[in-house]
Design a protein around this motif. Structure first.
Motif, PDB file in Angstrom:
ATOM      1  N   ASP A  72      22.449  -9.091 -25.804  1.00 45.65           N
ATOM      2  CA  ASP A  72      23.839  -9.243 -25.492  1.00 45.65           C
ATOM      3  C   ASP A  72      24.072 -10.519 -26.269  1.00 45.65           C
ATOM      4  O   ASP A  72      24.310 -11.593 -25.600  1.00 45.65           O
ATOM      5  CB  ASP A  72      24.037  -9.636 -23.916  1.00 45.65           C
ATOM      6  N   PRO A  73      24.804 -10.426 -27.467  1.00 43.15           N
ATOM      7  CA  PRO A  73      25.188 -11.455 -28.308  1.00 43.15           C
ATOM      8  C   PRO A  73      26.157 -12.337 -27.768  1.00 43.15           C
ATOM      9  O   PRO A  73      26.405 -13.657 -27.876  1.00 43.15           O
ATOM     10  CB  PRO A  73      25.511 -10.895 -29.643  1.00 43.15           C
ATOM     11  N   ILE A  74      27.214 -11.904 -27.252  1.00 41.03           N
ATOM     12  CA  ILE A  74      28.216 -12.382 -26.762  1.00 41.03           C
ATOM     13  C   ILE A  74      27.934 -13.630 -25.607  1.00 41.03           C
ATOM     14  O   ILE A  74      28.342 -14.870 -25.545  1.00 41.03           O
ATOM     15  CB  ILE A  74      29.078 -11.551 -26.017  1.00 41.03           C
ATOM     16  N   SER A  75      26.848 -13.363 -24.805  1.00 44.32           N
ATOM     17  CA  SER A  75      26.616 -14.400 -23.686  1.00 44.32           C
ATOM     18  C   SER A  75      25.307 -15.044 -24.125  1.00 44.32           C
ATOM     19  O   SER A  75      25.066 -16.231 -23.421  1.00 44.32           O
ATOM     20  CB  SER A  75      26.288 -13.638 -22.375  1.00 44.32           C
ATOM     21  N   LYS A  91      37.338 -13.090 -30.384  1.00 46.23           N
ATOM     22  CA  LYS A  91      37.529 -12.020 -31.339  1.00 46.23           C
ATOM     23  C   LYS A  91      36.236 -11.297 -31.583  1.00 46.23           C
ATOM     24  O   LYS A  91      36.346 -10.305 -31.923  1.00 46.23           O
ATOM     25  CB  LYS A  91      38.174 -12.932 -32.782  1.00 46.23           C
ATOM     26  N   THR A  92      35.224 -12.103 -31.565  1.00 44.12           N
ATOM     27  CA  THR A  92      33.825 -11.328 -31.864  1.00 44.12           C
ATOM     28  C   THR A  92      33.780  -9.991 -30.721  1.00 44.12           C
ATOM     29  O   THR A  92      33.371  -8.981 -31.245  1.00 44.12           O
ATOM     30  CB  THR A  92      32.711 -12.252 -31.752  1.00 44.12           C
ATOM     31  N   ARG A  97      33.661  -4.581 -28.963  1.00 46.05           N
ATOM     32  CA  ARG A  97      33.901  -3.710 -27.923  1.00 46.05           C
ATOM     33  C   ARG A  97      32.967  -3.266 -26.720  1.00 46.05           C
ATOM     34  O   ARG A  97      32.895  -2.259 -26.330  1.00 46.05           O
ATOM     35  CB  ARG A  97      34.427  -2.301 -28.484  1.00 46.05           C
ATOM     36  N   GLY A  98      32.322  -4.410 -26.503  1.00 45.85           N
ATOM     37  CA  GLY A  98      31.168  -4.299 -25.404  1.00 45.85           C
ATOM     38  C   GLY A  98      30.040  -3.431 -25.906  1.00 45.85           C
ATOM     39  O   GLY A  98      29.320  -3.094 -24.850  1.00 45.85           O
ATOM     40  N   ALA A 268      25.067 -10.856 -33.594  1.00 46.26           N
ATOM     41  CA  ALA A 268      24.169 -10.082 -33.087  1.00 46.26           C
ATOM     42  C   ALA A 268      22.817 -10.546 -33.385  1.00 46.26           C
ATOM     43  O   ALA A 268      21.939  -9.982 -32.717  1.00 46.26           O
ATOM     44  CB  ALA A 268      24.217  -8.513 -32.950  1.00 46.26           C
ATOM     45  N   ILE A 269      22.525 -10.796 -34.492  1.00 46.70           N
ATOM     46  CA  ILE A 269      21.146 -11.081 -35.035  1.00 46.70           C
ATOM     47  C   ILE A 269      20.718 -12.691 -34.559  1.00 46.70           C
ATOM     48  O   ILE A 269      21.155 -13.398 -34.789  1.00 46.70           O
ATOM     49  CB  ILE A 269      21.105 -11.139 -36.460  1.00 46.70           C
ATOM     50  N   GLU A 270      19.616 -12.497 -34.153  1.00 49.41           N
ATOM     51  CA  GLU A 270      18.632 -13.629 -33.471  1.00 49.41           C
ATOM     52  C   GLU A 270      17.977 -14.199 -34.477  1.00 49.41           C
ATOM     53  O   GLU A 270      17.878 -15.155 -34.684  1.00 49.41           O
ATOM     54  CB  GLU A 270      17.918 -13.131 -32.124  1.00 49.41           C
ATOM     55  N   ARG A 271      17.320 -13.174 -35.139  1.00 44.19           N
ATOM     56  CA  ARG A 271      16.126 -13.376 -36.211  1.00 44.19           C
ATOM     57  C   ARG A 271      16.111 -12.632 -37.471  1.00 44.19           C
ATOM     58  O   ARG A 271      16.233 -11.200 -37.224  1.00 44.19           O
ATOM     59  CB  ARG A 271      14.657 -13.422 -35.698  1.00 44.19           C
TER      60      ARG A 271
END
Length: 284
Positions: A72-75, A91-92, A97-98, A268-271
């Protein structure tokens, strides 16, 4: 528009030339192996006794990315949790859109590599290899969601579409060093394996790609390869398949000052790691 067309035409010409070169080298390889298998005279019998020798290489490559995503990149992305980035977070979330955003490289595109060889004899069955060069290629990303048209229209580049937006070109300066472990020579053939590492610097100015995600331009790689030496009358031809796996996280979540450059679809990309697979022909 003209610049983008010239870039695409140039890239297409490079790919076409790399295909022809690969075909030519393949024919040479078949001829050399045939000669080595059936020739009665052992060529370059003292070649491997030289303390040092030089050469050059040509090759084709395929570049790929390794991804690890935030569930969950937003949180979970710490950049979006900073109070100063509250507006960017909103905005992201609007663009996502969830949904869980995912990306992959598809299709894999051919590239081209060229460089020089410095070989230092360590022992009867071991050599130290330094093979600096350059690699040219690109990666075409595909996302599981359509890129929002508000982002494309706000980039200020006429004629930009989703495909060109998601194209990630790379021009690497390669600095590899490693050890070649050689097997026993049979006639004019000798197998080997290679273990080493490469430090790569990306020279490409990713004017468009930086809108997808920001990348570090330098990183380290671990190299594994296996190959076959063919001893000809005047030189040694080596054919090698090499796997180069990136070890550094190249993702950069800095947002920049210009809103149009904020990589909404990169949060959304962590690595992110870079991988390069190569078929290389050495002339020594």
């Amino acid at each position: 528009m003209i610049i983008e067309k010239m870039y695409l035409i140039g890239k297409y010409m490079i790919y076409q030339k790399s295909r022809y070169l690969l075909l030519l080298l393949a024919f040479m390889l078949v001829g050399n192996i045939t000669y080595a298998q059936f020739g009665r005279v052992e060529s370059l019998s003292s070649f491997d006794d030289r303390p040092i020798h030089f050469g050059f290489f040509l090759g084709v490559n395929a570049m790929d990315f390794g991804f690890r995503f935030y569930p969950d990149p937003i949180s979970q992305n710490p950049v979006l949790q900073m109070p100063a980035n509250a507006a960017i977070k909103d905005k992201t979330e609007q663009y996502y859109r969830g949904r869980s955003i995912r990306a992959d490289v598809d299709p894999i595109s051919p590239g081209f590599s060229v460089g020089i060889v410095s070989n230092f004899r360590l022992a009867e069955f071991a050599d130290l290899r330094i093979t600096p060069g350059m690699s040219f290629g690109s990666r075409q990303l595909v996302y599981n969601d359509t890129i929002n048209q508000d982002i494309l229209s706000g980039l200020g580049t006429n004629g930009l579409d989703e495909k060109s937006y998601l194209n990630i070109p790379s021009t690497y300066i390669d600095i590899p060093i490693g050890v070649r472990l050689k097997g026993k020579r049979y006639g004019n053939l000798r197998p080997y394996i290679y273990l080493g590492g490469t430090y790569r610097i990306d020279l490409e100015n990713k004017r468009v790609a930086e809108r997808v995600f920001h990348m570090q331009k330098m990183g380290a790689y671990v190299d594994f390869a296996m190959g076959l030496d063919s001893y000809l009358q005047f030189f040694r031809l080596s054919t090698e398949f090499r796997v180069s796996l990136g070890v550094d996280n190249l993702i950069d979540h800095s947002v920049g000052a210009n809103e149009n450059r904020i990589p909404y679809y990169g949060f959304a990309i962590e690595r992110l790691t870079s991988n390069v697979f190569s078929l290389v022909f050495y002339f020594e």
